[in-house]
Design a protein around this motif. Structure first.
Motif, PDB file in Angstrom:
ATOM      1  N   SER A   1      14.868  29.813  17.325  1.00 52.03           N
ATOM      2  CA  SER A   1      13.924  29.710  18.434  1.00 52.03           C
ATOM      3  C   SER A   1      13.909  28.288  18.979  1.00 52.03           C
ATOM      4  O   SER A   1      14.289  27.338  18.277  1.00 52.03           O
ATOM      5  CB  SER A   1      12.511  30.088  17.976  1.00 52.03           C
ATOM      6  OG  SER A   1      12.485  31.416  17.521  1.00 52.03           O
ATOM      7  N   SER A   2      13.447  28.124  20.222  1.00 54.58           N
ATOM      8  CA  SER A   2      13.338  26.783  20.799  1.00 54.58           C
ATOM      9  C   SER A   2      12.261  26.772  21.873  1.00 54.58           C
ATOM     10  O   SER A   2      11.885  27.819  22.401  1.00 54.58           O
ATOM     11  CB  SER A   2      14.677  26.331  21.384  1.00 54.58           C
ATOM     12  OG  SER A   2      15.093  27.199  22.421  1.00 54.58           O
ATOM     13  N   ALA A   3      11.750  25.595  22.178  1.00 52.73           N
ATOM     14  CA  ALA A   3      10.753  25.413  23.231  1.00 52.73           C
ATOM     15  C   ALA A   3      11.287  24.377  24.211  1.00 52.73           C
ATOM     16  O   ALA A   3      11.896  23.385  23.801  1.00 52.73           O
ATOM     17  CB  ALA A   3       9.434  24.951  22.628  1.00 52.73           C
ATOM     18  N   HIS A   4      11.037  24.605  25.485  1.00 54.34           N
ATOM     19  CA  HIS A   4      11.513  23.699  26.535  1.00 54.34           C
ATOM     20  C   HIS A   4      10.320  23.409  27.432  1.00 54.34           C
ATOM     21  O   HIS A   4       9.951  24.226  28.280  1.00 54.34           O
ATOM     22  CB  HIS A   4      12.682  24.331  27.290  1.00 54.34           C
ATOM     23  CG  HIS A   4      13.761  24.746  26.344  1.00 54.34           C
ATOM     24  ND1 HIS A   4      14.724  23.860  25.916  1.00 54.34           N
ATOM     25  CD2 HIS A   4      13.975  25.904  25.675  1.00 54.34           C
ATOM     26  CE1 HIS A   4      15.509  24.480  25.044  1.00 54.34           C
ATOM     27  NE2 HIS A   4      15.068  25.719  24.879  1.00 54.34           N
ATOM     28  N   LEU A   5       9.717  22.254  27.232  1.00 55.81           N
ATOM     29  CA  LEU A   5       8.442  21.909  27.842  1.00 55.81           C
ATOM     30  C   LEU A   5       8.595  20.756  28.823  1.00 55.81           C
ATOM     31  O   LEU A   5       9.593  20.041  28.815  1.00 55.81           O
ATOM     32  CB  LEU A   5       7.446  21.540  26.741  1.00 55.81           C
ATOM     33  CG  LEU A   5       7.322  22.565  25.599  1.00 55.81           C
ATOM     34  CD1 LEU A   5       6.434  22.021  24.496  1.00 55.81           C
ATOM     35  CD2 LEU A   5       6.837  23.904  26.109  1.00 55.81           C
ATOM     36  N   ASP A   6       7.601  20.595  29.675  1.00 57.73           N
ATOM     37  CA  ASP A   6       7.543  19.492  30.641  1.00 57.73           C
ATOM     38  C   ASP A   6       8.772  19.457  31.549  1.00 57.73           C
ATOM     39  O   ASP A   6       9.271  18.390  31.907  1.00 57.73           O
ATOM     40  CB  ASP A   6       7.362  18.141  29.921  1.00 57.73           C
ATOM     41  CG  ASP A   6       6.077  18.092  29.115  1.00 57.73           C
ATOM     42  OD1 ASP A   6       5.050  18.589  29.621  1.00 57.73           O
ATOM     43  OD2 ASP A   6       6.116  17.588  27.984  1.00 57.73           O
ATOM     44  N   LEU A   7       9.264  20.637  31.939  1.00 58.50           N
ATOM     45  CA  LEU A   7      10.480  20.701  32.753  1.00 58.50           C
ATOM     46  C   LEU A   7      10.286  20.134  34.151  1.00 58.50           C
ATOM     47  O   LEU A   7      11.227  19.603  34.746  1.00 58.50           O
ATOM     48  CB  LEU A   7      10.996  22.134  32.831  1.00 58.50           C
ATOM     49  CG  LEU A   7      11.500  22.694  31.503  1.00 58.50           C
ATOM     50  CD1 LEU A   7      11.845  24.167  31.647  1.00 58.50           C
ATOM     51  CD2 LEU A   7      12.692  21.911  30.999  1.00 58.50           C
ATOM     52  N   VAL A   8       9.062  20.225  34.684  1.00 54.88           N
ATOM     53  CA  VAL A   8       8.817  19.671  36.018  1.00 54.88           C
ATOM     54  C   VAL A   8       9.085  18.168  36.020  1.00 54.88           C
ATOM     55  O   VAL A   8       9.691  17.638  36.945  1.00 54.88           O
ATOM     56  CB  VAL A   8       7.379  19.991  36.494  1.00 54.88           C
ATOM     57  CG1 VAL A   8       7.044  19.243  37.773  1.00 54.88           C
ATOM     58  CG2 VAL A   8       7.227  21.493  36.705  1.00 54.88           C
ATOM     59  N   ASP A   9       8.683  17.491  34.960  1.00 58.83           N
ATOM     60  CA  ASP A   9       8.936  16.049  34.864  1.00 58.83           C
ATOM     61  C   ASP A   9      10.374  15.755  34.455  1.00 58.83           C
ATOM     62  O   ASP A   9      10.982  14.805  34.940  1.00 58.83           O
ATOM     63  CB  ASP A   9       7.982  15.399  33.846  1.00 58.83           C
ATOM     64  CG  ASP A   9       6.541  15.422  34.323  1.00 58.83           C
ATOM     65  OD1 ASP A   9       6.310  15.399  35.545  1.00 58.83           O
ATOM     66  OD2 ASP A   9       5.643  15.481  33.461  1.00 58.83           O
TER      67      ASP A   9
END
Length: 113
Positions: A10-18
């Motif tokens: 599993s993985s998380a990909h956060l704050d993509l807008v920045d």
């Protein structure tokens, strides 16, 4: 580019807008997930940017996260807005033109034979 990862990881990909802002007069992309069955890529397009007609051997789901674009599939143009989704069958020809600054997520899935 994201490293190949096992399907079982599993993985998380956060704050993509920045992390992946819209860049003036550019199309940018970042591979978020790539493994043996799936590839997820986030794109940003400035207004007026385009992708010329092409195909993929994979099944593809496209979600326009924000903005407006014209997305053509097999010769039929669709006006997309925030949150809209288009499914592309393997081999479907497609192209797009960003009418405004856009953020789009593309999910490619290998077809089981």
């Amino acid at each position: 580019m994201a490293k190949q990862s096992p399907v079982s990881e599993s993985s998380a990909h956060l704050d993509l807008v920045d992390a992946l802002p819209v860049v003036a007069e550019s199309t940018t992309s970042r591979v978020l997930v790539t493994n043996d069955v799936m590839r997820i890529v986030q794109f940003t397009f400035d207004a007026g940017e385009m992708l010329t007609e092409h195909t993929s051997p994979r099944a593809v789901a496209v979600q326009l996260v924000s903005g407006r674009m014209r997305f053509t599939v097999d010769g039929t143009e669709h006006a997309m807005g925030d949150g809209d989704i288009i499914y592309l069958a393997p081999g479907a020809s497609h192209a797009l033109v960003a009418e405004t600054a856009c953020r789009m997520t593309l999910v490619m899935v290998d077809v089981l034979t």
